[in-house]
Design a protein around this motif. Structure first.
Motif, PDB file in Angstrom:
ATOM      1  N   LEU A  70      -2.465  -1.238  -2.105  1.00 23.51           N
ATOM      2  CA  LEU A  70      -2.511  -0.113  -1.611  1.00 23.51           C
ATOM      3  C   LEU A  70      -2.054   1.049  -2.583  1.00 23.51           C
ATOM      4  O   LEU A  70      -2.184   2.125  -2.268  1.00 23.51           O
ATOM      5  CB  LEU A  70      -1.504  -0.498  -0.444  1.00 23.51           C
ATOM      6  N   PHE A  71      -0.909   0.640  -3.386  1.00 25.64           N
ATOM      7  CA  PHE A  71      -0.137   1.737  -4.258  1.00 25.64           C
ATOM      8  C   PHE A  71      -1.195   2.360  -5.200  1.00 25.64           C
ATOM      9  O   PHE A  71      -0.985   3.390  -5.836  1.00 25.64           O
ATOM     10  CB  PHE A  71       0.776   1.173  -4.720  1.00 25.64           C
ATOM     11  N   MET A  72      -2.397   1.673  -5.495  1.00 21.66           N
ATOM     12  CA  MET A  72      -3.122   1.990  -6.373  1.00 21.66           C
ATOM     13  C   MET A  72      -4.645   2.725  -6.002  1.00 21.66           C
ATOM     14  O   MET A  72      -5.362   3.326  -6.762  1.00 21.66           O
ATOM     15  CB  MET A  72      -3.718   0.693  -7.376  1.00 21.66           C
ATOM     16  N   ASN A  73      -4.999   2.746  -4.606  1.00 18.89           N
ATOM     17  CA  ASN A  73      -5.959   3.064  -4.266  1.00 18.89           C
ATOM     18  C   ASN A  73      -5.867   4.363  -3.164  1.00 18.89           C
ATOM     19  O   ASN A  73      -6.649   4.736  -2.257  1.00 18.89           O
ATOM     20  CB  ASN A  73      -7.010   2.056  -3.547  1.00 18.89           C
ATOM     21  N   GLY A  74      -4.471   5.057  -3.417  1.00 20.15           N
ATOM     22  CA  GLY A  74      -4.348   6.136  -2.427  1.00 20.15           C
ATOM     23  C   GLY A  74      -3.927   5.623  -1.063  1.00 20.15           C
ATOM     24  O   GLY A  74      -4.224   6.619   0.044  1.00 20.15           O
ATOM     25  N   TYR A  75      -3.560   4.607  -0.724  1.00 14.81           N
ATOM     26  CA  TYR A  75      -3.248   3.900   0.521  1.00 14.81           C
ATOM     27  C   TYR A  75      -4.658   4.075   1.455  1.00 14.81           C
ATOM     28  O   TYR A  75      -4.396   4.037   2.811  1.00 14.81           O
ATOM     29  CB  TYR A  75      -2.270   4.973   1.289  1.00 14.81           C
TER      30      TYR A  75
END
Length: 310
Positions: A70-75
Motif C-alpha cells: 500500500l505504501f508503494m502504490n499510492g494507497y
C-alpha cells in the motif's frame, strides 16, 4: 463438581452413570486417568497451542506483503493476489498441514510421558498459550512478511529486472511471486515444527506444495482463451508459466525461505543447547517412537528404565 470443572472426567462405576452423562471424557477405570492426563492431555495442550498461534501466523504472513505494498502504490485498493489465490489460501494451500499437526504430532514417546509426570507439570506451568508466545509468533510473522515483500519488490523495482520472453513483469507477476513465497514459507515452517512424521504428514505438507504448483500451472492455461476456449482473456494468463521460465525466481524463493526460517532455527538451537527445559532434554536424546502403554504390569517401565534412573 463436574459441571463446575473446566474439563470433567467421569468414571464408569457401580454407583451409576450420572457422572459419565455429565462429563466431557469418560473412562472405564480410575487407572486410565493417568494415561488421559499425562499422555493425551500433554499432547493436546501443546498441539492446540501451536494450532491457534499458527493460524494467526499464516494469515499475518499472507496479508503483510499486501499491506506493505500500500505504501508503494499510492494507497490504492488494488490487490496483488488473483481470485484463485485469495480463495485457495485458507481452503487449499494452508489447511491440511496444520490439521495433520493437530491430529498426529507427538514430540515425545507416549510411554515416556506416562512414566514421567514431571513433563506434564512442566508443560502446564510453561503456559504455552501466554502472551509471550503469542508475541513471538507475531514477531516471526512480521519478519516473514517483510522479507517476502522486500525481496519480491526488489525483484520488480527495475522494469527490466524480470524479463522473460521479452515481457516485463507486472503487478500479477509480482503478486504471484509473493504468493508463492508465502505458501512455501508457511508450509516449511510447520514442517520445521513437526517432530512426529507419519505418511499423512508427508502427504499434506509436500502434497500441498506440489498441488499449488500444478493448480497454478493449469490456472495460467485456463485463463488463456486459445487453450480453454474462453471468450475473454484474464490478467493472470500465462503469468505462472512465464515466471517458471525465469531462473531468478527459484533463487529468490530459496533465499526468502531460508531467511524466514532462520530466526526460529536459531532460537531453537540456543534454547535446546544453552537453556534446555526437561522436555527439550528428552526430545534431543530419545527419538519419538510409539510404544503401547500397559496398565496391568510394569512392562512399560522397561523401555526407559535407563532414562528414569538418570
Amino acid at each position: 463438581m463436574i459441571l463446575e470443572a473446566n474439563v470433567g472426567v467421569g468414571i464408569f462405576g457401580k454407583e451409576g452413570r450420572q457422572a459419565v452423562r455429565s462429563c466431557d471424557f469418560a473412562i472405564a477405570r480410575f487407572q486410565y486417568l493417568r494415561n488421559l492426563m499425562f499422555v493425551h492431555g500433554h499432547y493436546f495442550y501443546r498441539r492446540i497451542a501451536t494450532v491457534v498461534f499458527y493460524f494467526f501466523y499464516k494469515n499475518v504472513v499472507f496479508v503483510g506483503p499486501a499491506i506493505c505494498f500500500l505504501f508503494m502504490n499510492g494507497y490504492s485498493p488494488q490487490t496483488i493476489y488473483s481470485e484463485l489465490q485469495l480463495i485457495g489460501f485458507n481452503l487449499l494451500f494452508s489447511a491440511l498441514p496444520i490439521i495433520s499437526y493437530g491430529l498426529f504430532e507427538q514430540h515425545l514417546p507416549p510411554t515416556l510421558l506416562y512414566e514421567k509426570p514431571s513433563l506434564y507439570k512442566e508443560s502446564a506451568t510453561t503456559n504455552l498459550l501466554s502472551i509471550k508466545y503469542f508475541c513471538s509468533w507475531m514477531s516471526l510473522a512480521v519478519w516473514n512478511s517483510f522479507i517476502i515483500f522486500l525481496f519480491a519488490f526488489s525483484l520488480f523495482y527495475d522494469a527490466g529486472g524480470l524479463n522473460t520472453n521479452q515481457r516485463v513483469g507486472g503487478l500479477w507477476c509480482y503478486g504471484t511471486v509473493v504468493y508463492t513465497c508465502v505458501i512455501f514459507t508457511i508450509n516449511i515452517m510447520i514442517a520445521l515444527k513437526t517432530r512426529f512424521w507419519v505418511w499423512f504428514t508427508h502427504f499434506t505438507i509436500w502434497g500441498t506444495l506440489i498441488s499449488y504448483l500444478v493448480l497454478s500451472y493449469f490456472y495460467a492455461l485456463w485463463t488463456n482463451p486459445s487453450v480453454m476456449w474462453l471468450h475473454e482473456t484474464n490478467d493472470a494468463t500465462y503469468v505462472f508459466i512465464w515466471l517458471a521460465s525465469a531462473s531468478i525466481i527459484y533463487l529468490t524463493l530459496i533465499i526468502v525461505v531460508l531467511l524466514c526460517i532462520l530466526p526460529p532455527v536459531l532460537v531453537m538451537l540456543v534454547q535446546h543447547h544453552l537453556y534446555p527445559m526437561e522436555v527439550d532434554k528428552f526430545r534431543i536424546y530419545y527419538p519419538t517412537e510409539y510404544t503401547p502403554i500397559t496398565h496391568s504390569n510394569n512392562n512399560s517401565k522397561a523401555n526407559y528404565s535407563t532414562l528414569l534412573e538418570d
